[in-house]
Scaffold this active site. Structure first.
Site, mmCIF file in Angstrom:
data_model
loop_
_atom_site.group_PDB
_atom_site.id
_atom_site.type_symbol
_atom_site.label_atom_id
_atom_site.label_comp_id
_atom_site.label_asym_id
_atom_site.label_seq_id
_atom_site.Cartn_x
_atom_site.Cartn_y
_atom_site.Cartn_z
ATOM 1 N N GLU A 532 76.953 84.055 69.179
ATOM 2 C CA GLU A 532 76.957 83.860 70.633
ATOM 3 C C GLU A 532 77.114 82.399 71.053
ATOM 4 O O GLU A 532 77.829 82.094 72.019
ATOM 5 C CB GLU A 532 75.684 84.448 71.268
ATOM 6 C CG GLU A 532 75.656 85.965 71.332
ATOM 7 C CD GLU A 532 75.368 86.637 69.998
ATOM 8 O OE1 GLU A 532 74.949 85.928 69.057
ATOM 9 O OE2 GLU A 532 75.540 87.861 69.879
ATOM 10 N N HIS A 599 67.519 95.810 74.406
ATOM 11 C CA HIS A 599 68.715 96.270 75.107
ATOM 12 C C HIS A 599 68.440 96.552 76.566
ATOM 13 O O HIS A 599 69.111 97.352 77.189
ATOM 14 C CB HIS A 599 69.284 97.534 74.439
ATOM 15 C CG HIS A 599 69.746 97.293 73.046
ATOM 16 N ND1 HIS A 599 68.892 97.323 71.977
ATOM 17 C CD2 HIS A 599 70.965 96.982 72.549
ATOM 18 C CE1 HIS A 599 69.568 97.048 70.872
ATOM 19 N NE2 HIS A 599 70.829 96.834 71.194
#
Ligand SMILES: Cc1ncc(C[n+]2csc(CCOP(=O)(O)OP(=O)(O)O)c2C)c(N)n1
Length: 809
Positions: A532, A599
């Site tokens: 990322e 999540h």
């Protein structure tokens, strides 16, 4: 034996060669004198902190010979010699940086906003438009966090590849000449311990980009030696597995000594030619580098270097070794570059050049301060004459006048104290002092607080909005609205690229890019490794070179891996260069409620607090999201868009003007008009609030529903207070932690919009529990605001206001 003569250029006369060597020597000496005198300036109190490039002069001179127009540097605070060698810094600029001169002409890197040694070049004209980057030598703006320069370096190098791969970019000659540009990275050996270094190196090897990475290896990170930093105490040995082989692409790895002038010249010539031609990365491990004055002005290296090391550093000092090499040249090649006397004369001249530069920079810096001081002292003295507190006021004037090198804070402080002290008196001079303060306030706001974001016509806030249009009902999965919209944008603008984990082949985990790679090719729609921080850096670097990257972070929860670089690099870029660099990067991600600890994240408070200098859009559905992308792609501002993770398969009415409609930033949408209570939210919880509002209507509660749409900027026209004026009640709902973005919204509305004046009930914030959300539907239900808790919060407020109508449930 090969000589620098035969390696610097293909065909040079001895005279040319000699002049080049002498010029290099002169520059090395000047740079060294800058470090020496710079340190003294700090120790005598003229500058706050100094961190210099002594010991690293020669490799930078050798590197600069290969630095061409259009190339980019992404380096760190030791690179003063390189900046001078590529013609992007004068000795006077160097001292201006040390003094924090806020005049951009004197200190072009950051206009005094960054500490000395943090370099940059100007990519933008005064109106914020791009300069022709291919006609200048470029340096991206430095940041202090070690290895923070690495992620963007990847993008700077990758941009060349994109320009070379895509023929339809050939016309953008202001950004690239067919991708021939090299990106140069520099880093200290200790900072290679950072994860960002390894992540970038791996990604560069995978992507095969024209990146030349130099490690200045002086054996220490401040006081900590290599044995605590690097496995095998040797970064090139450690990275040997990255080395290219006959049949496998990788890095070219080269080693050279930091004091070996001809060796350095040869190495960089080969390294850069390789990178430029083959678009392949090179690691240049420059060993045996010294640090003659220690790490910085904060301490002395005698505390942690052994006597032997200190002696070795004197012997292998690059500049002295260079001198010896020049003098010995004659012995070996029978031709003289310079005599000892000539070099001594250069040494002397370098001292003078640097002393003169220091004087000039100091005078440039101090003169405006002295002028301000004089104006204020004169006014205070004039006020004192007729003041009943004459003695005290005069004391303020005298104390200010006595400061030989005043700061702005002393001047302003004296002016304000005087006004406080004479608050019951009035005179012309006091009015003049007040007017001076007003003028000075606005000048200081420009000096210290401006340029967080651009404010020109490319600012997202100045892009005219266009409403989406619809024809009847054409309900589709939300993801398709995004996809069709991106399709149009990619067709219109060849500068747009997108990349991320699973973005390419399968078109994203939620398929909002489905089929895009087949249509636009692997170069424009690509998969990346799971990395990322460098996905963000890839985007930053590409955006700095004129491309329009859309970097995708698969889930909001994993944005944390990239938040440091977003915060330290992207969000500060415009501010830290005072508007001379920009990176119009759009970061796409998806978040809010779904399932489980990793999540379902919605840490919006953390995000908006760390990303001032970016826009943060929180669309409730894909129609709004696509409208934000259309606005942002017209603008040059960096932004994060958080799509609703549970919204890709929700049905939405397909707009008929995809690619055209633009949703404005900072403008909330009132989706339901009501009279009893204002409910403010965004993203997924907004959609729950919409359902709850219907249930509340059944019990005769009229909710005004406001979707803030963007958290940065927030309600620029103060629409929410207008609603509260009507309802006199407000609840802020989201699924961040308590005290997160709901607290931010509360502050914005109560303090900035002064909504407290219109409240009949205590304002309420309704957020998630403090822990991360538990897994599963029940985990979600009991961790986050839900239909019932929102209903109850609203009902409770109405009950308190009118208990007979809204009886206790
Ligand atoms: C992320 C981060 N951690 C710590 C620091 C403090 N710091 C500044 S320079 C430095 C040492 C860097 O050493 P090295 O990379 O070898 O470069 P050198 O200064 O020796 O050239 C440290 C620890 C920092 N700036 N950033």
């Amino acid at each position: 034996m090969e000589t620098a003569e035969s390696t610097n250029k293909t065909e040079v006369t001895f005279e040319d060669f000699k002049q080049e060597v002498i010029a290099d020597y002169r520059l090395a000496r000047i740079s060294r004198e800058l470090s020496l005198l710079g340190r003294r300036e700090v120790l005598t109190g003229k500058a706050k902190f100094g961190i210099f490039g002594d010991g690293k002069e020669l490799p930078q001179i050798a590197l600069a010979k290969q630095f061409e127009n259009g190339d980019f540097r992404s380096g760190y605070y030791r690179d003063q010699t390189l900046m001078m060698a590529i013609g992007q810094m004068t000795p006077t600029n160097f001292f201006a940086g040390l003094y924090a001169d806020t005049n951009q002409e004197n200190e072009p890197f950051s206009a005094g906003r960054q500490m000395g040694g943090h370099f940059s070049t100007q990519s933008l004209n005064a109106d914020g438009s791009w300069k022709r980057l291919t006609e200048q030598k470029n340096s991206s703006a430095d940041i202090s966090p070690t290895a923070g320069q690495m992620p963007r370096l990847l993008g700077l190098a990758l941009a060349s590849k994109k320009f070379r791969e895509n023929d339809n970019l050939n016309e953008f000659t202001e950004f690239s000449v067919k991708g021939n540009e090299v990106a140069f990275g520099t880093i200290g050996d200790a900072s290679t311990s950072e994860g960002l270094f390894f992540e970038t190196m791996n990604a560069a090897g995978v992507l095969q980009v024209p990146m030349v990475m130099s490690v200045w290896d002086d054996g220490h990170g401040i006081s900590v030696p290599k044995r605590y930093q690097t496995t095998k105490e040797n970064i090139s040995e450690l990275l040997a597995g990255f080395e290219e082989t006959k049949d496998k692409a990788g890095f070219k790895i080269m080693k050279v000594k930091g004091w070996d002038y001809p060796g350095l010249c040869r190495t960089y010539q080969e390294a850069v030619a390789h990178a430029r031609k083959n678009h392949s990365p090179v690691l240049v491990h420059v060993e045996e580098v010294t640090q003659p004055q220690g790490h910085s002005t904060s301490g002395s290296h005698e505390r942690y270097k052994s006597k032997e090391r200190l002696e070795w550093e004197v012997e292998y000092d690059g500049v002295n070794q260079f001198k010896t090499w020049i003098l010995d040249y004659k012995k070996e090649y029978k031709k003289e570059i310079a005599t000892e006397e000539e070099l001594d004369a250069i040494d002397k001249e370098a001292k003078k050049v640097v002393r003169d530069a220091k004087k000039e920079a100091w005078s440039n810096f101090l003169t405006p301060y002295l002028q301000e001081q004089k104006i204020v002292v004169d006014l205070i003295q004039a006020i004192a004459k007729n003041s009943s507190s004459k003695v005290f006021v005069e004391k303020i004037a005298n104390e200010l006048a006595a400061i030989s090198e005043p700061g702005r804070k002393e001047i302003v402080s004296a002016a304000k104290k005087t006004i406080r002290l004479t608050r019951k008196e009035n005179c012309d001079f006091k009015q003049q002092l007040k007017s001076w303060l007003v003028k000075n306030d606005s000048e200081n706001a420009d000096r210290y607080n401006s340029y967080l974001l651009p404010s020109n016509e490319k600012s997202a806030l100045n892009i005219p909005s266009v409403a989406p249009t619809f024809e009847g009902e054409n309900l589709v999965d939300g993801r398709l609205i995004l996809r069709e919209n991106f399709d149009i944008q990619f067709s219109k603008n060849p500068l747009i690229f997108t990349f991320g984990e699973d973005t390419g082949k399968i078109g994203g985990v939620n398929q909002s890019m489905e089929g895009m790679q087949e249509k636009f090719g692997e170069s424009r729609v690509s998969d990346t490794g799971i990395r990322e921080a460098t996905i963000i850096g890839q985007g930053i670097g590409m955006a700095m070179r004129g491309l329009r990257p859309i970097a995708e972070i698969q889930y909001l929860d994993y944005l944390l891996y990239g938040i440091q670089i977003l915060s330290d690099d992207l969000a500060t870029l415009h501010y830290r260069t005072k508007g001379t660099q920009k990176a119009p990067l759009i970061v796409r991600t998806r978040g809010h409620r779904l399932e489980g600890v990793w999540h379902s994240g919605s840490p919006m408070g953390m995000i908006i607090n760390s990303l001032r200098g970016m826009h943060v859009c929180v669309p409730r559905n894909m129609t709004v999201a696509a409208g934000f992308y259309n606005t942002l792609l017209e603008s040059d501002d960096p932004a994060l868009v958080v799509e609703c993770l549970n919204g890709y398969r929700s049905k939405e009415n397909m707009p008929t003007n995809l690619g055209e409609y633009k949703i404005p930033l900072g403008v909330p949408e009132i989706t339901r008009v009501g009279t009893d209570i204002t409910l403010v939210s965004y993203g997924s919880t907004f959609n729950i609030c919409t359902e709850v509002a219907k249930q509340l209507a059944e019990v005769d509660i009229s909710v005004e529903l406001i979707d803030v749409q963007t958290l940065l900027p927030f309600d620029v026209n103060h629409a929410i207070v207008e609603s509260i004026k009507k309802t006199n009640r407000v609840i802020f709902v989201d699924e961040d932690v308590p005290g997160g973005a709901t607290a931010y919204m509360l502050d914005k509305v109560m303090v900035e919009q002064e909504a407290y004046k219109y409240l009949d009930s205590k304002p309420v914030t309704l957020a998630s529990k403090a822990h991360r959300p538990a897994y599963g539907s029940d985990g979600d239900y009991f961790s986050k605001p839900n239909m019932e808790t929102i209903f109850e919060a609203v009902y409770e407020m109405m009950h308190e206001a009118n208990p007979s109508k809204y009886i206790e449930i």
